[in-house]
Design an enzyme around this catalytic site. Sequence first.
Site, PDB file in Angstrom:
ATOM      1  CE1 TYR A 142       1.692   4.269   0.424  1.00 43.62           C
ATOM      2  CE2 TYR A 142       1.918   5.786   2.278  1.00 43.62           C
ATOM      3  CZ  TYR A 142       2.424   4.756   1.500  1.00 43.62           C
ATOM      4  OH  TYR A 142       3.660   4.210   1.796  1.00 43.62           O
ATOM      5  CB  SER A 144       3.644   4.275   5.675  1.00 44.72           C
ATOM      6  OG  SER A 144       4.001   5.618   5.428  1.00 44.72           O
TER       7      SER A 144
END
Length: 256
Positions: free
Chosen positions: A151, A138
């Site tokens: 995350y 990401s």
Amino acid sequence: MLKGKTALVTGSTSGIGLGIAKALAAQGANIVLNGFGDVQGPTAEVAALGVQVAYHGADMSKPAEIEAMMKFAAERFGRIDILVNNAGIQHVARIENFPVERWDAIIAINLSSAFHATRLALPAMKAANWGRIINVASVHGLVASAEKSAYVTAKHGVVGLTKVTALENATTGVTCNAICPGWVLTPLVQKQVDAKAAALGLSDSDATRLLLGEKEPSQQFTTPEELGALAVFFCSAAGNNVRGVAWNMDGGWTAQ
Ligand code: NAD
């Protein structure tokens, strides 16, 4: 281009994983799907591309189930040639309020699962002297955002794992690279749009505009199809010596 090869894509019943599975299938690769929720729909979508499709419902937070899935795929197709570590979840909260159980789940599903699937896929790839490991990281593998501690930690870890995997296999035909998307409108992100709309009393379209405006200069979502095309490139002959990159597709997010 990928006829005769087999790709296992974790978390591929939805969103980015399904987009990548379809892009690889369109190049002729047989596909092993994984993930929760509706299985019949995604299986039919991939099978419609004329390849063989299998499904394994391993919970990617559980190493024993990952092991069973890798064994199942090898027995069904002989070997996994392409591994796409994509399964992931999100939880948004400040560190002092972050539920410990959510932290553990995100680290297990978004990071440790990639280690387990990679360690189990490598021996057969090395024996064949050809393999592609693609980690869906990401932008949060490259930069941080508040309220996403687990995350961001997991995705930075995935980028690190990508580099080590690439280095350890650099003299072989096995490559490993990461894809770093910005916003992609999948169920994972729709939940964040919904939370913004509820917190600020906004419509869905105003909350979406706000979400994009905060981070993504292009003001556009990246699509699963675009990410699938990048995965296909990594699998192509032109990708033979692309090793250990963390390639952003983020509308300029990390260029700022
Ligand atoms: P999604 O919610 O649409 O899909 C997630 C997939 O993972 C689903 O198939 C789900 O069933 C599966 N999954 C969840 N928990 C699992 C578990 N324990 N075991 C097995 N499968 C499980 O989300 P998405 O947006 O397509 O996300 C896919 C990946 O892309 C994730 O790693 C995510 O972090 C990453 N990503 C997403 C975005 C975005 O904007 N959507 C941006 C950057 C990176």
